[in-house]
Design a protein around this motif. Structure first.
Motif, PDB file in Angstrom:
ATOM      1  N   SER A  57      -6.072   1.431   5.186  1.00 40.51           N
ATOM      2  CA  SER A  57      -7.060   2.074   4.309  1.00 40.51           C
ATOM      3  C   SER A  57      -7.621   3.322   4.975  1.00 40.51           C
TER       4      SER A  57
ATOM      5  N   MET B  67       0.792   5.897  -0.292  1.00 41.64           N
ATOM      6  CA  MET B  67       0.016   7.139  -0.332  1.00 41.64           C
ATOM      7  C   MET B  67       0.964   8.331  -0.343  1.00 41.64           C
TER       8      MET B  67
ATOM      9  N   ALA C  19      -3.448   3.385  -0.295  1.00 44.74           N
ATOM     10  CA  ALA C  19      -4.185   2.722  -1.371  1.00 44.74           C
ATOM     11  C   ALA C  19      -3.365   1.544  -1.888  1.00 44.74           C
TER      12      ALA C  19
ATOM     13  N   TYR D  81       0.856  -1.186   0.000  1.00 44.82           N
ATOM     14  CA  TYR D  81       0.000   0.000   0.000  1.00 44.82           C
ATOM     15  C   TYR D  81       0.892   1.236   0.000  1.00 44.82           C
TER      16      TYR D  81
END
Length: 251
Positions: free
Chosen positions: A232, A106, A237, A104
Motif C-alpha cells: 500500500s 498499480m 491498490a 494488488y
C-alpha cells in the motif's frame, strides 16, 4: 498516456507467464500447472473464463488425476474468473477453502534504484544464497525454487539489496504483457521497519520501467499485514481476491 490498470484476466494471464508451472496443460480455459510442489500458485488448477463450466465435475476429476500422476497434491485456485459451477462442484465434494489472498496492482511511474541493489540472473549463486538465507530454505526447497525459476521465459531478474555486505532484502521480478509481477519478496526479519523492502521494491520498479513495463502486480496472503502495509505504501491498490481449494479430510 492512459493510467488505467489491467483487468483481472490480463493480470492473471501475466501471472501465469511470470510464475509458470514447470509443466502445464490447458483444458479449454482451465489450466493445470505442476512445479514439483514449490508454491501452491505454480501447482494448481484455475480457470480464466467464468462461462467455461461444461462438465465441471468430470474436468475436476481429470485435473486431479493429472496432478496426482505428477506427485502434486490437487489444488484449485479460485479467482473471480472461476465459474460458479466449479466452486459448486468442489463444495459438493467437501473440498476445504484455504489461503485467502489478495491481488494488488498499480501503474508504474519513475522510481529510483537503490545504489546497493543488485540485479542478478535467477540462477546466480548470489541471488539463490540471498533467498535461501532470508527465507531459511533447506536444500530441497532451494532446489524447488531453482527448478521453477528455470521455467520462467519472460524478462526477469533477481534483486538483492545489501547493507554492509549482507543481503537484507530480495525478490523476483518478471515481466509479462507489460506487467511486472513480483514474487518471493522477503526482508531480513531482524531489520524490519528500516525501509529496506521499499528500497528493494523501488529498485525493481526502476528495472521494470527500463524493460518497458507499464504496470505492476503482486499476490499477497490476506493475513500478511507487513506485506500489505509495504505494498500500500508503494502505491499498489487492491484489485480482487482469490483463495485455494483442497480436498477435504477423509471421513
Amino acid at each position: 498516456m492512459s493510467t488505467s490498470l489491467p483487468d483481472t484476466e490480463a493480470i492473471e494471464r501475466a501471472g501465469l507467464k511470470a510464475w509458470p508451472g514447470i509443466e502445464e496443460k490447458w483444458d479449454g480455459s482451465w489450466v493445470r500447472r505442476a512445479a514439483g510442489g514449490y508454491t501452491k500458485r505454480a501447482n494448481s488448477v484455475q480457470c480464466l473464463d467464468p462461462d467455461d463450466f461444461e462438465d465441471a465435475d468430470l474436468r475436476v476429476i481429470s485435473a486431479c488425476t493429472w496432478m496426482i500422476i505428477r506427485q502434486v497434491k490437487p489444488v484449485f485456485r479460485i479467482t473471480p474468473l472461476a465459474p460458479y459451477e466449479l466452486s459448486a462442484t468442489l463444495d459438493e465434494s467437501g473440498w476445504q477453502t484455504i489461503g485467502a489472498s489478495h491481488v494488488y496492482a498499480m501503474a508504474l511511474d519513475d522510481r529510483e534504484a537503490d545504489p546497493q541493489a543488485e540485479f542478478l540472473s535467477l540462477g546466480d549463486p548470489r541471488f539463490l544464497a540471498a533467498q535461501q538465507k532470508l527465507r531459511d530454505y533447506d536444500a530441497a526447497t532451494l532446489q524447488g525454487l531453482q527448478n521453477l525459476t528455470a521455467a520462467i521465459k519472460t524478462p526477469a531478474t533477481g534483486i538483492v539489496l545489501t547493507r554492509d555486505g549482507e543481503a537484507v532484502a530480495s525478490a523476483i521480478m518478471a515481466i509479462a504483457d507489460g506487467i511486472v509481477v513480483a514474487g518471493n519478496v522477503i526482508t531480513d526479519s531482524t531489520r524490519r521497519r528500516q525501509g529496506l523492502g521499499k528500497a528493494m521494491m523501488n529498485s525493481g520498479f526502476a528495472w521494470a520501467r527500463r524493460e518497458g513495463a507499464h504496470a505492476a502486480a503482486v499476490n499477497v496472503e490476506a493475513g500478511n499485514t507487513a506485506a500489505l502495509a509495504l505494498y500500500s505504501g508503494l502505491g499498489y491498490a487492491h484489485q480482487y481476491d482469490y483463495h485455494y481449494r483442497i480436498p477435504g479430510a477423509p471421513k
